[in-house]
Enzyme design. Structure first.
Site, PDB file in Angstrom:
ATOM      1  CG  HIS A 158      -2.053  -0.963   1.070  1.00  0.00           C
ATOM      2  ND1 HIS A 158      -1.850  -2.291   0.768  1.00  0.00           N
ATOM      3  CD2 HIS A 158      -3.384  -0.810   1.188  1.00  0.00           C
ATOM      4  CE1 HIS A 158      -3.024  -2.898   0.705  1.00  0.00           C
ATOM      5  NE2 HIS A 158      -3.968  -2.027   0.959  1.00  0.00           N
ATOM      6  CE  LYS A 591     -12.707   5.812   0.489  1.00  0.00           C
ATOM      7  NZ  LYS A 591     -13.857   6.061  -0.417  1.00  0.00           N
TER       8      LYS A 591
END
Length: 929
Positions: A158, A591
Site C-alpha cells: 500500500h 472512509k
C-alpha cells in the site's frame, strides 16, 4: 568540519540516570552532524537560514510566541526555490534522524529493563505467560492453543511508504553506528572510527535523493518486501520461537514443547490485483521466483557457515548411521575431509540446495557447489537432512552445538520452506462477477448473469459447482480481463505444484457483499483446477470474503450463516479442515462511516461472526485489514488485539502491515522481533483470557456505544457526503492531487477514473488529511456524538468514564483518537484552507471542522480524565514536542509551493519541492497513511 562527539552516559542500572538523557544526546548528536553537513555542502548562508527558521519555530512551539511564527513565515515566503529545497531537505532529514534516535532509544530501554528489572515488560511473552498463570490457564489449555495457533502479519505494498530503499538502508547504517556507541566498550581509536563512519553516513544521506524519479513497478515492491526477510525475519523468527520454547519449558518442564510454525509472515505483493492492472500472472510467477531465490540463498549461506563451525572428526566423535549415509552421498571427495562427516554432509546439502535453486528458479548461486547433486523435491526433504545433523549431534555429545545456527536453520526451514512467504491473491468482487458472467454466457448457460437476483445466482452457481462440466474452453476467445483473471489462477495452480501448497493459500474477495461473491470465486477456482468437485470435493485455497463498508460489516455474519448452510460450500470447508477466514476492512469502513462507527461495526461484526461460526462448528480466523494510521485502523497492535471481543481471536489472527509501518516495525532486527513478540503475546492472552465478559454483563456499555455510533455516523456522513462542495474543499485544501503523482507505489490512487470520494482509495484519503494536519478520518464525529448523547443523558458522563476505565475496546478507541488529535494543528490546517479558491466554501467547511475538533477534544479529556493530549503517554508526548518545530516549517513551505504550483507556475522545481515536503511531513508524523 566540526566534530561532534557523544558524551559518556551513566550506567543503565544507575537509579539516578535520566532515562531519556541518551535519547536527547543521540538526537543532538545527529542534529549537529546534519548541521555540519549542511554548512559544508550548502554554505553558511543556507545554514544560517535553516538555523534561523529552526530557532523561530522552536520559540513559537515552546512559548506560543505568535511573532516568532510570523518571523518564520516571512523568512520562508521569501526563499528562492533552490534554497527552499535545501531547507525542506534539512528539516526532513532531521525528522528521519530523530526517528532513528527514537527507535534506538526503544531498543535501549527494553534492554535496560531486562537488566535492571525482574518483572517482565508489558507486551512481552514472559508477561503474557504470567497473566495466563494468574488466570489459572493450565498447561493443557496453553498447549492446545499453541498447536492450533496462527499469527500472520501480512506485508502489503500500500503506497504510504514515501522513503526510497536506499534511504532506508542508510538509516539502518546510522542506527547500527549509534548502537555501537551504546553496546560496545570502544577503545579511543574505535570510538573515533565509529564517529567518522557516522559522519560519513549522514553525509551520504544528504547526497542521496529522497524521491524516486519513477513510479515503482510491482517487482520493485516485491524486492522491497523481500529485503525485510533478509534484514529481520530470517534472524529474528527463530530467536522468537526459541525464546517462547524456553519460557514454556521453565513453566511446564514435564511437557514436550515442540512448537509448530505458528508465526507465518505473509505477503500481498505480486498477488493483490484489486485495482492494480500491473499485477498479472507473469508478475505473480516472478514474485514467487524472487522469494524462492531469497530463501534458498539464505539456506545456502547458513549451511556454508555451519560447515565451518562443525569440523568434527570421526577420530574424536561418533555419529549416527543416518549421518554416515548423508555424508557418503556428498559429492565432496576431498581427502582432507574424509574424517569430517558433518562437513561432508553439509557440502552435500549445499549441492542439493544449489541444484534446487537452479531447478526451481534458474538461479546459480554465487558460491558454486563442489559437485552435482539431486535437487530436493520439496522443503520437507531438506528439513529431514537438517534433523539428521541435529539428532546425530544430540545423541553423541554435541547437543550444545545445535543450539544456535543449526536449530535456527531448522526453524527457518519449517517456517519459510522453499517459497519464503505465502502470497495472497486478491481481486474485487465485481471483477469476479464479470469474469463468471462471461464464462457462463460463452458456455451457453445463461446469457445475462448480471441481471439475476441473489437467490437465482446462488442456485445457478451451486449447480455449476456440483457439475464436472467445465465452462472454460480453450477454443473460445475471451476478453482481456477474463483471460487475465483465469491466467492468474492457472499460474497459482502451477506455482503450488512447483513450490508447494504453502506458497499460495488464500484468495481474497474485496468488496464482498453477498453469498454469490464467494461462490463466484469458487467457480473460478474450479475452472482452473484449484477446486476439485465430486463426492469428496477438494479446495486448494481458502476463499476469504473481505467486508469493507459499514453495511457489509453489518451483513457479514448473516452472509456467512447462509453460506455455511449450503451443503456444497460446507463440503468445500471440510476439505480445508473446517476453518474459514474472514477479512475485515478498517480503511474503507472508516472512509464510509467515520472513525467511531467503523470501530463499533467492526467490533459487532466480530461478535456476530464468532457466534455464527461457533454454531456451525467452524473455526474462525479473522484477518484485520489495518493501515498505519488510526484513520485506517492503525494504532498499537498489542492494545488492539487485547480489545478484541470474546471468541474473535481463538488462537488465530492475521493483520496487514502497510506502508511506512513496515519500515518502522521491521526495519531493525531488534525492533522487528519486539513487534513480532507483541503480536504473539497479545494473541495468547486474548485467546485464553476472557476480557470482554468481565466488564459489562448487563449490556449498558454496548447500548451507549451503539447510540454514540449512530450519532457519529450521522455527523460524519453529513459533512463528507452530504455537504455541497466538500469534495472541492478536500481536493483543494489537501495535497491529494500531488500525492497521486508521487512515485510511492505501483497502484493508482482511485479504483475508477473519477474524482468522487467514494471511488478514492482509503490510503490517499487518510494520507492527504494527515499532510494538512487535520487527521480528520481519525476523530471526526466523536465530539458532536458525545455532545448529543450527554444532552439525552444529562448524568451520563460517569458511565462514559467507566467505559473508558473498564472496557478495553472503548479505552483503545479513545487512546488512538488521543494520539491522532495530538498530531493535529488547527492553525496550520486553517492555512491549508486558504488554498480553496472559494473563500465562502472554505470558511463554511473549516468552521464546522474546527467546531467539531474542539468538541472532540473537550469530551475526550473529560471522559479520560486527562488535562491534555497524551497525558498518559509521556514518551509520545515528548516525541511530538520534539517534532513540531521541524514539522511546522515543512507544512508552511508545502502550502506556499502548492499555491504557486496551482497558480500555473511551470518550474519543475515546484513540483519536486512539494513532493519533498510530503516526504518530510510523513517522516515527522510516522503513522500517517
Amino acid at each position: 568540519m566540526t566534530t561532534s562527539k557523544a558524551a559518556p552516559r551513566l550506567p543503565v542500572t544507575d537509579p539516578s540516570a535520566d532515562k531519556d538523557q541518551p535519547l536527547r544526546e543521540d538526537t543532538r548528536l545527529l542534529g549537529r552532524l546534519l548541521g555540519d553537513v549542511l554548512r559544508d555542502q550548502e554554505g553558511e548562508a543556507v545554514f544560517g537560514v535553516v538555523e534561523q527558521v529552526r530557532q523561530t519555530s522552536v520559540r513559537f512551539n515552546r512559548d506560543g510566541d505568535e511573532q516568532a511564527r510570523q518571523e518564520m513565515a516571512d523568512i520562508l515566503d521569501g526563499l528562492p526555490l533552490d534554497t527552499a529545497h535545501s531547507v525542506v531537505r534539512a528539516f526532513s532529514f532531521f525528522l528521519h534522524l530523530a526517528n532513528i534516535a527514537e527507535d534506538q532509544h526503544h531498543i535501549r530501554r527494553n534492554r535496560d529493563h531486562a537488566i535492571a528489572h525482574s518483572r517482565p515488560r508489558e507486551g512481552s511473552l514472559a508477561r503474557a505467560l504470567e497473566r495466563l498463570d494468574e488466570a489459572e490457564v493450565t498447561g493443557d489449555m496453553l498447549k492446545d492453543c499453541i498447536n492450533h495457533m496462527l499469527v500472520g502479519p501480512v506485508l502489503t505494498a500500500h503506497p504510504t511508504e514515501v522513503q526510497r530503499k536506499s534511504i532506508l538502508s542508510l538509516q539502518r547504517k546510522v542506527a547500527k553506528l549509534l548502537d555501537n556507541t551504546d553496546r560496545t566498550r570502544l577503545t579511543p581509536q574505535e570510538a573515533e572510527d565509529n564517529q567518522t563512519e557516522l559522519e560519513a553516513a549522514v553525509l551520504t544521506l544528504w547526497q542521496t535523493r529522497l524521491l524516486r524519479p519513477q513510479r515503482l513497478a510491482v517487482i520493485d515492491e516485491v524486492k522491497n518486501v523481500v529485503s525485510y526477510f533478509v534484514d529481520t525475519f530470517f534472524s529474528q523468527l527463530p530467536i522468537l520461537y526459541s525464546q517462547l520454547e524456553t519460557l514454556l519449558k521453565r513453566r511446564h518442564p514435564a511437557r514436550d514443547w515442540n512448537l509448530p510454525p505458528f508465526l507465518k509472515i505473509g505477503s500481498w505483493v505480486g498477488g493483490d490485483r484489486d485495482g492494480n492492472p500491473f499485477v498479472t500472472a507473469t508478475i505473480l510467477e516472478e514474485a514467487v521466483r524472487l522469494q524462492s531465490m531469497t530463501v534458498l540463498n539464505h539456506y545456502m549461506t547458513e549451511i556454508h557457515e555451519l560447515g565451518a563451525e562443525l569440523p568434527l572428526s570421526l577420530l574424536l566423535v561418533k555419529v549416527s548411521p543416518e549421518l554416515v549415509r548423508l555424508a557418503e552421498q556428498s559429492p565432496d571427495q576431498s581427502p582432507h575431509r574424509a574424517d569430517e562427516p558433518y562437513r561432508r554432509a553439509m557440502i552435500g546439502i549445499y549441492a542439493r540446495l544449489a541444484a534446487t535453486a537452479w531447478t526451481l528458479n534458474h538461479h546459480e548461486p554465487v558460491r558454486h557447489a563442489v559437485g552435482q547433486a539431486e535437487p530436493y523435491a520439496q522443503a520437507s526433504e531438506f528439513l529431514t537432512d537438517l534433523n539428521i545433523l541435529a539428532v546425530s549431534l544430540k545423541t553423541h555429545g554435541g547437543a550444545k552445538l545445535t543450539a544456535r545456527r543449526l536449530q535456527r536453520l531448522i526453524l527457518a526451514a519449517q517456517v519459510f520452506g522453499f517459497h519464503l512467504a505465502p502470497i495472497d491473491l486478491r481481486q474485487n468482487s465485481v471483477v469476479h462477477e464479470r469474469t463468471v458472467a462471461e464464462l457462463l454466457a460463452a458456455a451457453g448457460s445463461v446469457a445475462d448473469y448480471a441481471s439475476l437476483d441473489e437467490d437465482s445466482r446462488i442456485a445457478l452457481l451451486t449447480a455449476e459447482l456440483t457439475s464436472p462440466r467445465p465452462l472454460y474452453s480453450p477454443h473460445l476467445t475471451y476478453s482481456e480481463e477474463t483471460s487475465g483473471e483465469l491466467a492468474i489462477f492457472h499460474a497459482a495452480r502451477k506455482i503450488k505444484d512447483k513450490y508447494g501448497d504453502a506458497t499460495i493459500v488464500n484468495s481474497i474477495i474485496s468488496m464482498a457483499n453477498g453469498i454469490s461473491d464467494q461462490l463466484e470465486l469458487a467457480l473460478l477456482l474450479k475452472e482452473t483446477g484449484l477446486l476439485k468437485v465430486g463426492p469428496a470435493p477438494s479446495l486448494s485455497v481458502n476463499i476469504i470474503p473481505l467486508f469493507e463498508t459499514i453495511e457489509d460489516l453489518r451483513q457479514g455474519p448473516f452472509i456467512m450463516d447462509k453460506l455455511f448452510s449450503l451443503p456444497v460450500y460446507r463440503a468445500f470447508l471440510k476439505s480445508r479442515g473446517d476453518e474459514q477466514e474472514v477479512m475485515l476492512g478498517y480503511s474503507d469502513s472508516n472512509k464510509d462511516g467515520g472513525f467511531l462507527t467503523s470501530g463499533w461495526e467492526l467490533y459487532k461484526a466480530e461478535i456476530g461472526l464468532a457466534e455464527v461460526f461457533s454454531r456451525h462448528k467452524i473455526r474462525l480466523r479473522l484477518f484485520h485489514g489495518r493501515g498505519g494510521s488510526v484513520g485506517r485502523g492503525g494504532g498499537p497492535s498489542y492494545q488492539a488485539i487485547l480489545a478484541q471481543p470474546t471468541g474473535a481471536v481463538s488462537g488465530q489472527i492475521r493483520i496487514t502491515e502497510q506502508g511506512e509501518v513496515i519500515a518502522s516495525k521491521y526495519g531493525s532486527p531488534e525492533v522487528g522481533r519486539r513487534n513480532l513478540e507483541v503480536l504473539v503475546a497479545a494473541t495468547l492472552e486474548t485467546s485464553l483470557v476472557d476480557l470482554e465478559n468481565k466488564v459489562e454483563p448487563d449490556g449498558t456499555f454496548h447500548d451507549a456505544m451503539g447510540r454514540l455510533s449512530d450519532l457519529a455516523f450521522h455527523a460524519y456522513r453529513k459533512l463528507v457526503y452530504e455537504t455541497p462542495g466538500f469534495n472541492d474543499y478536500f481536493r483543494q485544501s489537501t495535497p491529494i492531487s500531488e500525492i497521486s503523482d508521487l512515485n510511492i507505489g505501483s497502484r493508482p490512487a482511485s479504483r475508477k477514473k473519477s474524482t468522487r470520494i467514494e471511488d478514492l482509495r482509503a490510503i490517499p484519503w487518510v494520507f492527504s488529511w494527515s499532510q494538512c494536519r487535520l487527521m480528520l478520518p481519525g476523530w471526526f464525529g466523536f465530539g458532536s456524538a458525545v455532545e448529543t448523547w450527554l444532552a439525552e443523558n444529562p448524568k451520563g458522563l460517569p458511565l462514559l468514564q467507566r467505559m473508558h476505565r473498564d472496557w478495553p475496546f472503548f479505552r483503545t478507541l479513545l487512546s488512538n483518537m488521543d494520539m491522532v488529535l495530538s498530531k493535529s494543528d488547527l492553525v496550520i490546517a486553517s492555512r491549508y484552507a486558504t488554498l480553496v479558491t472559494d473563500p465562502v466554501l472554505a470558511e463554511t467547511i473549516f468552521s464546522r471542522i474546527k467546531e467539531e475538533w474542539h468538541l472532540t477534544r473537550n469530551h475526550l479529556l473529560a471522559i479520560s480524565g486527562q488535562t491534555a493530549f497524551l497525558a498518559d503517554n509521556p514518551l509520545l508526548a515528548r516525541s511530538m514536542r520534539t517534532r513540531f518545530p521541524y514539522l511546522d516549517p515543512l507544512n508552511h513551505l508545502q502550502i506556499a509551493l502548492l499555491r504557486r504550483y496551482r497558480a500555473g507556475e511551470s518550474d519543475a522545481r515546484l513540483r519536486r519541492g512539494i513532493h519533498l515536503t510530503i516526504n518530510g511531513v510523513a517522516a515527522g508524523l510516522r503513522n500517517s497513511g
